[in-house]
Design a protein around this motif. Structure first.
Motif: not given
Length: 440
Positions: A418-425
């Motif tokens: 979940s790369h995009w989510v991990a970046t935001q988090v």
């Protein structure tokens, strides 16, 4: 009211690298190497001019390879030239036993040994080439801010001591005396310290050129393809054909290789510095000119620069009015941590940078193809580790070391779920970290 800036991959990784910052202002200027033009051929092409790439080039040329290096902007423009400047012979979050459990006894022990010697190797290289990096090897401290951090800090100290690391333990009184702030105890790595990172990488680049490495700056690699026994790398101005390639691009990896950019999370930070601190106060704060990075989840790292400014930093959740807000926040933090500074807690230098993290905080070595390797991702502990890992990458390219002899497991690409989510988090979690630190 301004709209919050959306945290995108490009907005995180890209910084204003052309505006002079503190590190760049306090060392001699360097003339950039020319851009790539035409077609050239080499044994090893290193893509990326940070500490991993420079370390790779050094390891490879000393093993007898013909080496070329491509830097997309200029040497020192990215994380390796803009970071806080701490030289830390310790893992990011993990203890030595946790490293051995994760990597297995053989590779884990090898990686612990590399980290244990990483600061000494870097400082020895600085002395060897006479690099103007404002190097101070007076030790690095990790002081503990809570009871839980104290218990873990003591355990980590015992583990490193049992493995022959040059470490000592400071009790609460001594940790507070040396740092000038209230702490419960501290791990000290005696061979650690701090440097001017911009002076370090530009000095290393000059040293490598003296050894015969060809460097091309302002030469961003745009494509990487296989042509028979060689790799073909193209830039706007030309082409390199190489028997082997090492990608040392970290947070600026982008799409040079399929899925590689999704193997790491770009993370944006800022640094700031005070006015020079007079000698009477220096006898009370960072006594002995040590480097300090405490155990808080939210960044609290400090050391003096060559003019005895306190260099520290932090991160924003939203990046509007970033400089103004960052200077205010750092000043409040310094007033809280070091009330003896009084009006000298005022900060007047600010700059930004980005680096790459992964959820488990452990660096990566990816075998991408025959003669093609990626190495990097240090999760904020890259100055010492990256240069040492680079040396091993260079020796691997020269076939001095096999993949099985490397200090990290060599694997295929491992993307971040979940790369995009991990970046935001990762880039929005700081308020939560601050709350947890205050509860500690």
């Amino acid at each position: 009211m301004p709209k919050p800036l959306r945290c995108t991959m490009s907005s995180i990784a890209e910084v204003d690298w052309k505006t002079p910052h503190l590190w760049r202002k306090t060392v001699a200027a360097r003339t950039a190497a020319p851009s790539l033009s035409g077609e050239v051929e080499t044994d090893l092409l290193v893509i990326g001019g940070g500490l991993t790439g420079l370390g790779t080039a050094l390891g490879a040329i000393e093993a007898g390879l013909k080496v070329m290096l491509l830097e997309g902007n200029e040497i020192g423009s990215a994380a390796s030239g803009r970071n806080n400047g701490q030289v830390v012979p310790h893992h990011s979050k993990s203890s030595p036993s946790e490293i051995e459990a994760a990597f297995g006894s053989t590779v884990g022990t090898r990686y612990n040994e590399m980290i244990k010697g990483s600061a000494a190797y870097l400082f020895d290289t600085i002395r060897r080439f006479g690099i103007e990096a404002h190097a101070v090897q007076n030790g690095w401290l990790q002081p503990c801010h809570s009871d839980a951090a104290l218990a873990r800090g003591k355990a980590v100290y015992e583990e490193w001591k049992a493995r022959g690391h040059e470490v000592e333990w400071l009790d609460g009184a001594e940790a507070s005396r040396v740092t000038g702030s209230r702490y419960l105890g501290a791990l000290k790595a005696r061979n650690g310290g701090h440097i001017n990172p911009f002076g370090l990488v530009t000095g290393l680049a000059a040293a490598l050129e003296g050894l015969g490495v060809t460097i091309f700056e302002n030469s961003r690699a745009e494509s990487l393809t296989r042509e028979g026994p060689l790799w073909r790398v193209t830039c706007k101005g030309g082409t390199v054909r190489a028997r082997k390639v090492v990608l040392a691009t970290n947070a600026l990896t982008r799409d040079i290789w399929p899925k590689l950019g999704k193997a790491m999370v770009p993370f944006r930070v800022y640094d700031a510095a005070t006015q020079p601190i007079p000698e009477p106060l220096r006898a009370q704060i960072f006594v002995g000119n040590v480097g300090v990075s405490d155990t808080r989840r939210d960044i609290r790292a400090f050391h003096y620069d060559c003019d005895f400014r306190i260099v520290t930093g932090g991160t924003h959740t939203l990046w509007h009015n970033a400089e103004q807000r960052g200077l205010r926040r750092i000043q409040r933090m310094l007033e809280d941590a070091f009330p003896q500074l009084g009006p000298l807690a005022k900060v007047d230098n600010y700059w930004e940078g980005s680096f790459a993290v992964v959820p488990d905080r452990k660096p990566r070595l990816f075998r991408l193809g025959d003669g093609l390797m990626f190495g990097g991702v240090y999760s904020g502990r890259g100055v010492a580790a990256s240069f040492s890992l680079g040396r091993h990458l260079g020796e691997n390219a020269a076939e001095v070391l096999s993949d099985d002899q490397m200090p990290l497991p060599v694997t295929p690409i491992r993307t971040v779920p979940s790369h995009w989510v991990a970046t935001q988090v990762a880039n929005h979690i700081h308020p939560y970290h601050r709350i947890r630190d205050s509860l500690d």
